[in-house]
Design a protein around this motif. Structure first.
Motif, PDB file in Angstrom:
ATOM      1  N   THR A 118       0.847  -1.209   0.000  1.00 36.32           N
ATOM      2  CA  THR A 118       0.000   0.000   0.000  1.00 36.32           C
ATOM      3  C   THR A 118       0.877   1.251   0.000  1.00 36.32           C
ATOM      4  OG1 THR A 118      -1.750  -1.148   1.212  1.00 36.32           O
ATOM      5  CG2 THR A 118      -1.798   1.256   1.261  1.00 36.32           C
TER       6      THR A 118
ATOM      7  N   GLN B 239      -0.025   5.261  -0.890  1.00 35.05           N
ATOM      8  CA  GLN B 239      -1.178   5.384   0.001  1.00 35.05           C
ATOM      9  C   GLN B 239      -0.771   5.067   1.434  1.00 35.05           C
ATOM     10  OE1 GLN B 239      -4.041   2.682  -1.603  1.00 35.05           O
ATOM     11  NE2 GLN B 239      -4.280   3.806  -3.525  1.00 35.05           N
TER      12      GLN B 239
ATOM     13  N   LYS C  56      -5.967   4.472   5.802  1.00 34.05           N
ATOM     14  CA  LYS C  56      -6.991   3.582   5.268  1.00 34.05           C
ATOM     15  C   LYS C  56      -7.661   2.797   6.394  1.00 34.05           C
ATOM     16  CE  LYS C  56      -6.693   1.339   1.465  1.00 34.05           C
ATOM     17  NZ  LYS C  56      -6.289   0.433   0.377  1.00 34.05           N
ATOM     18  N   LYS C  57      -6.875   2.381   7.370  1.00 32.68           N
ATOM     19  CA  LYS C  57      -7.435   1.646   8.501  1.00 32.68           C
ATOM     20  C   LYS C  57      -8.378   2.528   9.309  1.00 32.68           C
ATOM     21  CE  LYS C  57      -6.137  -0.921  12.658  1.00 32.68           C
ATOM     22  NZ  LYS C  57      -5.032  -1.404  13.527  1.00 32.68           N
TER      23      LYS C  57
END
Length: 401
Positions: A74, A79, A84-85
């Motif tokens: 990722t 990113q 994202k988490k």
């Protein structure tokens, strides 16, 4: 040096947290409680970030390295796995349905920001969930929104269609905030194309009041609705205030109806002083309500009031074949305000009876309740209405309540 399971099992807690490294950014943090947490440290755009992967031994060394490798991929794509988490936590599961997300929206946003969610909840349960409730939020399109809104318009309820559109707009705005949507599909359906509220100045003349009340009294609508229309006109209350009224707040011996905070549009409790005619009508409603706690219990149930649109539909039926220009239930309040002002009653007394908030400097300093003036005015107004269409026409039972 790379970690081993033997080394991990030998780790002991200390007074402060400490770390032991594996390789390629993976390390274990040993907490004073004895817990061991896997974390991954990396750089993205020159900034240091870290990602919590899980706890050992639930997350084994082997699986921690696999999760580290996934996160590294990722990062390689530019990113942030940590971001994202976090977004995933906010958004919830990717397969969240509209019905599931709506409950979250009502809990987190709607019920926090709005004093009364009764009508939005009704639109959700009757107009939104039955049609798109099983769809995943991520799959909602402008066509889905259009189908729900246009269905209501085709039923002849343009204003309700506008409110449904507004509810979907707020709900899917929150879905964008949570990361479930990239954009709000409701934006493709501008409000001006759904419903544009017109400025209203409709007030009935005395002749129109007479025609309306007499037509309503002989129509085939429910008797509770006939009494409700007469009471709304006589007491100057809002439709919702009467529809949500409970008997615990109606004190007929004292001639007072106390509207609680939760039913008052101003967010403040309000006392309606009841004329002799209003008391008579409430006594009749008490008989019709039976053992219900509600002044106007719904059809087939004593535990809930009538639906929000029930009186609107009754008004349409009562006005069929009548040569009276169209008006709404809310226009009855404007009618009372207009005629009472014309008959010389002080504006502050009228506004207080309407449960309006008086604006400007006068509103800040004027805390008068005008109780005696309101009692006198509302009796005067009830006598005026009674000469046009007597309240006795609606009373067929007698009882001491």
């Amino acid at each position: 040096m790379a970690l081993t399971d033997t080394a991990l099992k030998a780790l002991k807690p200390k007074e402060i947290p400490y770390i032991v490294s594996d390789n390629r950014g993976l390390y274990a943090e040993v907490l004073p409680t004895g817990s061991i947490v896997w974390r991954y440290r990396y750089r993205l755009s020159g900034k240091r970030e870290k990602l919590t992967l899980g706890k050992y031994p639930a997350l084994t060394l082997k699986n921690a390295r696999l999760k580290r490798d996934e996160a590294a991929q990722t990062v390689a794509l530019g990113q942030s796995p940590a971001q994202k988490k976090q977004l995933a936590k906010v958004a919830g599961p990717e397969n969240t349905t509209v019905a599931e997300f709506a409950e979250r929206f009502f809990r987190d946003i709607q019920e926090r920001d709005r004093k009364d969610s009764t009508i939005p909840r009704r639109y959700l349960d009757k107009d939104i969930v039955p049609h798109i409730g099983t769809k995943q939020v991520r799959e909602i399109t402008a066509e889905d929104v259009r189908s729900v809104v246009w269905r209501k318009k085709q039923q002849g309820f343009d204003a309700a269609a506008g409110q449904i559109r507004g509810l979907l707009k707020r709900m899917l705005d929150y879905a964008v905030t949570c990361g479930l949507l990239d954009h709000n599909p409701v934006a493709a359906l501008p409000m001006r194309h759904v419903y544009r509220a017109a400025a209203r100045d409709r007030a009935l003349t005395p002749d129109e009041i007479r025609l309306f009340l007499r037509a309503m009294q002989v129509s085939n609508i429910r008797r509770q609705f006939k009494i409700a229309f007469q009471l709304i006109l006589m007491t100057l209350v809002r439709k919702s205030e009467l529809m949500l009224a409970q008997w615990r707040d109606v004190h007929l011996d004292e001639g007072e109806w106390h509207i609680p905070v939760e039913n008052s549009k101003t967010g403040k409790p309000h006392i309606v002083y009841l004329s002799k005619q209003s008391v008579l009508l409430f006594r009749e409603l008490k008989i019709l309500a039976g053992n219900s706690a509600w002044v106007l219990p719904g059809r087939g149930t004593l535990t809930k009031p009538f639906a929000h649109n029930a009186l609107n539909s009754a008004l349409k039926v009562a006005l069929q074949d009548q040569e009276i220009p169209a008006f709404t239930i809310h226009d009855l309040r404007r009618t009372a305000s207009t005629l009472l002002h014309e008959k010389g009653w002080a504006s502050d007394v009228v506004e207080k009876a309407l449960n309006h908030t008086i604006g400007g400097v006068r509103g800040v300093y004027n805390r008068a309740e005008y109780a005696e003036q309101r009692k006198e005015m509302l009796q005067f107004w009830a006598d005026f209405i009674d000469r046009l269409a007597p309240a006795n026409n609606l009373v067929v039972m007698s009882a001491s309540v």
